[in-house]
Write a protein that holds these residues in place. Sequence first.
Motif, PDB file in Angstrom:
ATOM      1  N   ASN A 140       0.841  -1.197   0.000  1.00  0.00           N
ATOM      2  CA  ASN A 140       0.000   0.000   0.000  1.00  0.00           C
ATOM      3  C   ASN A 140       0.879   1.251   0.000  1.00  0.00           C
ATOM      4  O   ASN A 140       2.101   1.183   0.089  1.00  0.00           O
ATOM      5  CB  ASN A 140      -0.982  -0.013   1.170  1.00  0.00           C
ATOM      6  N   GLN A 141       0.240   2.411  -0.088  1.00  0.00           N
ATOM      7  CA  GLN A 141       1.013   3.638  -0.252  1.00  0.00           C
ATOM      8  C   GLN A 141       1.858   3.972   0.979  1.00  0.00           C
ATOM      9  O   GLN A 141       2.949   4.541   0.850  1.00  0.00           O
ATOM     10  CB  GLN A 141       0.088   4.805  -0.601  1.00  0.00           C
ATOM     11  N   THR A 142       1.395   3.599   2.160  1.00  0.00           N
ATOM     12  CA  THR A 142       2.183   3.837   3.367  1.00  0.00           C
ATOM     13  C   THR A 142       3.459   2.997   3.350  1.00  0.00           C
ATOM     14  O   THR A 142       4.561   3.494   3.620  1.00  0.00           O
ATOM     15  CB  THR A 142       1.356   3.518   4.621  1.00  0.00           C
ATOM     16  N   ASN A 143       3.305   1.717   3.020  1.00  0.00           N
ATOM     17  CA  ASN A 143       4.467   0.827   2.959  1.00  0.00           C
ATOM     18  C   ASN A 143       5.402   1.207   1.814  1.00  0.00           C
ATOM     19  O   ASN A 143       6.622   1.030   1.907  1.00  0.00           O
ATOM     20  CB  ASN A 143       4.009  -0.623   2.802  1.00  0.00           C
ATOM     21  N   LEU A 144       4.826   1.742   0.734  1.00  0.00           N
ATOM     22  CA  LEU A 144       5.654   2.180  -0.393  1.00  0.00           C
ATOM     23  C   LEU A 144       6.601   3.300   0.040  1.00  0.00           C
ATOM     24  O   LEU A 144       7.770   3.324  -0.347  1.00  0.00           O
ATOM     25  CB  LEU A 144       4.769   2.641  -1.543  1.00  0.00           C
ATOM     26  N   GLY A 145       6.081   4.232   0.846  1.00  0.00           N
ATOM     27  CA  GLY A 145       6.918   5.308   1.336  1.00  0.00           C
ATOM     28  C   GLY A 145       8.047   4.805   2.203  1.00  0.00           C
ATOM     29  O   GLY A 145       9.213   5.239   2.061  1.00  0.00           O
ATOM     30  N   ARG A 146       7.745   3.902   3.106  1.00  0.00           N
ATOM     31  CA  ARG A 146       8.790   3.320   3.961  1.00  0.00           C
ATOM     32  C   ARG A 146       9.819   2.559   3.120  1.00  0.00           C
ATOM     33  O   ARG A 146      11.027   2.626   3.367  1.00  0.00           O
ATOM     34  CB  ARG A 146       8.146   2.388   4.986  1.00  0.00           C
ATOM     35  N   HIS A 147       9.318   1.835   2.133  1.00  0.00           N
ATOM     36  CA  HIS A 147      10.209   1.045   1.269  1.00  0.00           C
ATOM     37  C   HIS A 147      11.191   1.950   0.529  1.00  0.00           C
ATOM     38  O   HIS A 147      12.394   1.669   0.469  1.00  0.00           O
ATOM     39  CB  HIS A 147       9.364   0.247   0.273  1.00  0.00           C
ATOM     40  N   LEU A 148      10.689   3.046  -0.041  1.00  0.00           N
ATOM     41  CA  LEU A 148      11.564   3.946  -0.794  1.00  0.00           C
ATOM     42  C   LEU A 148      12.617   4.583   0.098  1.00  0.00           C
ATOM     43  O   LEU A 148      13.805   4.627  -0.245  1.00  0.00           O
ATOM     44  CB  LEU A 148      10.734   5.035  -1.479  1.00  0.00           C
ATOM     45  N   LEU A 149      12.192   5.078   1.254  1.00  0.00           N
ATOM     46  CA  LEU A 149      13.096   5.853   2.096  1.00  0.00           C
ATOM     47  C   LEU A 149      14.058   5.003   2.907  1.00  0.00           C
ATOM     48  O   LEU A 149      15.216   5.396   3.113  1.00  0.00           O
ATOM     49  CB  LEU A 149      12.279   6.739   3.040  1.00  0.00           C
ATOM     50  N   TYR A 150      13.602   3.843   3.374  1.00  0.00           N
ATOM     51  CA  TYR A 150      14.399   3.112   4.357  1.00  0.00           C
ATOM     52  C   TYR A 150      14.788   1.684   3.957  1.00  0.00           C
ATOM     53  O   TYR A 150      15.614   1.077   4.631  1.00  0.00           O
ATOM     54  CB  TYR A 150      13.629   3.036   5.682  1.00  0.00           C
ATOM     55  N   GLU A 151      14.209   1.164   2.886  1.00  0.00           N
ATOM     56  CA  GLU A 151      14.456  -0.241   2.553  1.00  0.00           C
ATOM     57  C   GLU A 151      15.050  -0.441   1.166  1.00  0.00           C
ATOM     58  O   GLU A 151      15.195  -1.566   0.714  1.00  0.00           O
ATOM     59  CB  GLU A 151      13.142  -1.036   2.665  1.00  0.00           C
ATOM     60  N   SER A 152      15.389   0.641   0.481  1.00  0.00           N
ATOM     61  CA  SER A 152      15.868   0.521  -0.898  1.00  0.00           C
ATOM     62  C   SER A 152      17.313   0.955  -1.067  1.00  0.00           C
ATOM     63  O   SER A 152      17.792   1.101  -2.192  1.00  0.00           O
ATOM     64  CB  SER A 152      14.977   1.361  -1.822  1.00  0.00           C
ATOM     65  N   GLY A 153      18.004   1.201   0.045  1.00  0.00           N
ATOM     66  CA  GLY A 153      19.399   1.608  -0.037  1.00  0.00           C
ATOM     67  C   GLY A 153      19.614   3.076  -0.319  1.00  0.00           C
ATOM     68  O   GLY A 153      20.747   3.513  -0.542  1.00  0.00           O
ATOM     69  N   HIS A 154      18.545   3.872  -0.303  1.00  0.00           N
ATOM     70  CA  HIS A 154      18.667   5.306  -0.540  1.00  0.00           C
ATOM     71  C   HIS A 154      18.912   6.050   0.768  1.00  0.00           C
ATOM     72  O   HIS A 154      18.635   5.528   1.850  1.00  0.00           O
ATOM     73  CB  HIS A 154      17.401   5.849  -1.215  1.00  0.00           C
TER      74      HIS A 154
END
Length: 531
Positions: A84-98
Motif C-alpha cells: 500500500n502507499q504507506t508501505n511504499l513510502g517506507r520502502h523507498l526511504l528506508y528499505e531501498s538503499g537510498h
Amino acid sequence: MLLRRWLYPLAVVLLLGQMALAMVTTAVQQSPTIDEPVYVATAQFYLDQHQVLYNPEHPPLAKLFMAAGLAFTGAALDPAYRGNQTNLGRHLLYESGHNPFELMLAARLPIIVLTLLFGLAVLFFARDLAGRWAGLIALSLYAFSPDIIAHGSLATLDVPAAGFVLVTFWMLWRAREHPRRYLPLAGLALGAALATRMSTLPAVPMALLLVLLAPAVVNPGPIRAWRELGKRVLAAIGVGLIAVAVVWLVYLIVDPRLRWTTPAWLDPSGLKAQVVDLLPLPPSYRDGILIQFRLEQKVTNGFLLGEAYKGSLWYYLPVALLIKTPIGMLLLWLAGTVTLLIKKWVAALYLLVPAGVLMLVAMTGSRNYGTRYVIFMPMMLAVVAGTVVLIRWRWAWVPATALAGFVAVSALLTFPYYLPYSNEAFGGTARTHENLHDSNVDWGQDLPRLSRHLKEKYPGQPVWLVYKGAGVPAYYDIEGRNPLTVPIDEVRGLLVVSDSRVALARNRLKQLIDSSTEIDQVGYSFTIYRR
C-alpha cells in the motif's frame, strides 16, 4: 535618492531570504513527517511508472514538483514491489538503499521554492490594493508566519494548494481592469489549485461568480452592466474550461494513456457518486473525491485545550488558529479587515469572502489534525493586513510596524521549531503540546534530534519508545523497545513518548505516563520520562 530606490527591493530580498534560510534549515533537520513518505513515494512512482496508482485521493501537481527534485537523486523504486502507499513510502526511504535525508531534501526544495514565489504573490496583491508599503507589511507577515514556514518546508500539498488559490483571486482582482490579460491566468491558477488538492473545489464557484459580478460592481450603469455581464458569462465559462484543461493536462503529464481502474472497495453508487460523476474531470480524480468522502466518514481522535475527544469539533480550527498565530499578526488581521471593509469593501469579495467560505467548509471536516487545513488564512489575511496603510492617521505606521516587528521576534525566537509554534498567550512553543496535537506540534519530525539528544545526554541508558510518525527510529540509531508489549513493572529507564501519543494516552500508556516522572523535552514534540 539611489539608496532610497534600492531600500524597498532590499527589504523584499531580506524578508524572503530569511524565510528561505528558515525553511531550508527546517527541511534539513527534520525526519519525514507522517504524510510526506506517501507523497514522495508516489512522486517517485510517477517518475518510474508514469501512472496514477498510489494516493489517488490527492491530485498529482504538487507531487510532480516533488518529482522534479527527486529526478536529480537517481532514486528508483523496485518495480516488483507490491504494497500500500504507506508501505511504499517506507520502502523507498528506508528499505531501498537510498539516503532518506537526500530524498526528502530533494522533494522538499521545490515546495520551498513555490512557497517563496507565493510570497511575491502576497507582496504584489497587497501592492495592488493599497500601495508599496502595504505590500511590504503583507510580505513581512507572510515571511515570518510560523505555520507557513513550517509547512512550506515540507513535501506536502497544503501550501501549494493554498498558494494557487491566492493567485487565482489575485488574478481575478487584476482582471477587473484587464480581463483579457488576467482571466486566462486566473483559470490557470484555479486549475493548478484543483490539480493539487480537492479541498480547493469550493473555490471554483466563488471564482466564477466573481467573474460574473465584476461588471455589476465596477460599472453601475444598467445598460453597460448588462452588456458587460453577458461578456463575463462567456469569460466565466472560459475560466472554467481553462481550469478543467489544466487538471486534465496534469494527469496526462503523469500518464498519457490515463490508465485507471476504480478500486474494488470503492462504492461508486449513491447520490454523491452520481453528482461527482458529472464533473468534467479525469476518472481517477472523480474516484479520488469519493475516497475523500469515505475518509470523512471515519471517526477520528481529537485534542484541544488539554481535552481529548472522539469525532470533530466545529470550532476546532478557529481555536487552533488562535493558538498558533502570532499575537501581532492576529491584531493586524483584525485591523486590516476593518480597514478593508471601510476603505475598499470591493476587495473583501476577493479576500475575506473566499477565506471565510473556505474556512467554513474546512470547519465541517471530520479530521481535527491541524491548522494546515486552513493554511490559506495566513496567506490571504496577510494581504488584508497590508491595507492598514490606508488608515489616514499620521502615526498609523508606528503601531503597524511595531506589530509586524512583534511577529518577527516571535517567529525568530521559535527558530527552528516552527511546526510546534504557539503564541505567547498560550505559553509559547514549549507548551503547544498541552493544547494541540498531530501536525500542530508533533508530526513525527524530530527523530534526528531525539537521536542526538539521547546520545549526548543519556548514553547507554535503556530506552522505551512510543513513537507516532512515519520515520524508522532504528535508522537514526534509536534502539527503543516498545513498553506496551511487556508488563509495566519491567519498564525501567527512559520512557520516550511522542507528544501526540501523550495527548491521547489511555489505558496502558496512560498508566505508564502517570507512574513516571517527566524529566526532559526534545524538539517540543517528544517528552522523556524517568521510570
